[in-house]
Design an enzyme around this catalytic site. Structure first.
Site, PDB file in Angstrom:
ATOM      1  N   GLY A  37      23.717  51.618 -37.326  1.00 42.09           N
ATOM      2  CA  GLY A  37      22.502  51.732 -36.426  1.00 42.09           C
ATOM      3  C   GLY A  37      21.219  51.563 -37.660  1.00 42.09           C
ATOM      4  CG  HIS A  94      27.973  27.444 -50.024  1.00 37.47           C
ATOM      5  ND1 HIS A  94      27.266  27.976 -51.136  1.00 37.47           N
ATOM      6  CD2 HIS A  94      27.268  26.813 -49.035  1.00 37.47           C
ATOM      7  CE1 HIS A  94      26.127  27.199 -51.277  1.00 37.47           C
ATOM      8  NE2 HIS A  94      25.932  26.804 -49.940  1.00 37.47           N
TER       9      HIS A  94
END
Length: 221
Positions: A73, A142
């Protein structure tokens, strides 16, 4: 099947329980024993068909079971780190859970205790650390690096070469430009477009994302 315990009984833990069911539907793997939660009011309850057995110390009684810490959270980005530090379990006790619908390339790696939910994509040479939570529909491209205890909320998308620091939280739907760094325990608001590096322990939000205020970080220990 291998016994499995989920630490926590809140929203993320409920999602992880469903993730475990999805894994087992594809290939029976885990014997989900139940949730562990240190809130006495939750113990003995049944959450979405899964029992809340006891407090987190139960992990020491079930040495045969693997464990996943299921707390997350933006208000407390260090919760998983605190629990892991208190339990001090060896890395091999932690399970790594990846939804069958996730697309994880052969050149990518995911650390112990991490959770990868449905429809996540990791394209090439993505590195995800330990106890990371990657929510549904996140795209990591990537050479992205997500350090230990970070949380990437649903629908966030990263260009290549992004680094997310330890315990950082990236909100739902955020977009992050290539090669940027989001510092440890930084918080990026939902829907933000990040075009600059975000320093450690700061809250940034907006389009483009800007500094809002210092982040409130509860200690990891």
């Amino acid at each position: 099947m291998t016994p499995l315990l989920l630490i926590g009984a809140g929203g993320l833990a409920r999602e992880v329980a469903q993730l475990v069911h999805a894994i087992n539907d594809a290939s029976p793997t885990w014997d989900l024993l139940g949730h562990l939660d240190d809130d006495p009011a939750k113990q003995g309850a049944v959450v979405d068909g899964v029992p809340v057995l006891a407090g987190s110390s139960e992990v020491f009684k079930r040495e045969d079971a693997r464990v996943v810490i299921c707390t997350a959270g933006p208000r407390d980005t260090a919760s998983r780190a605190r629990i892991a530090a208190r339990l001090a379990l060896p890395g091999e006790r932690y399970a790594t859970l990846v939804h069958p619908s996730a697309s994880v390339s052969r050149s990518s790696a995911i650390g112990p205790g991490s959770i990868v939910l449905a429809q996540v994509v990791m394209t090439a040479a993505v590195s995800v650390g330990a106890h990371v939570c990657v929510m549904p529909h996140v795209t990591l491209t990537h050479d992205d690096v997500v350090e230990d205890y970070a949380t990437i909320a649903s629908g966030a998308r990263f260009a290549g070469g992004v680094r997310v620091g330890r315990g950082a939280y990236v909100g739902a739907g955020a977009l992050v430009r290539e090669t940027l760094t989001i510092g440890p325990h930084a918080l990026v608001g939902m829907g933000s477009v990040v075009t600059k590096n975000v320093p450690a322990q700061e809250v940034w939000a907006g389009v483009p994302a800007k500094f809002i205020r210092p982040a409130t970080v509860i200690t990891e220990h």
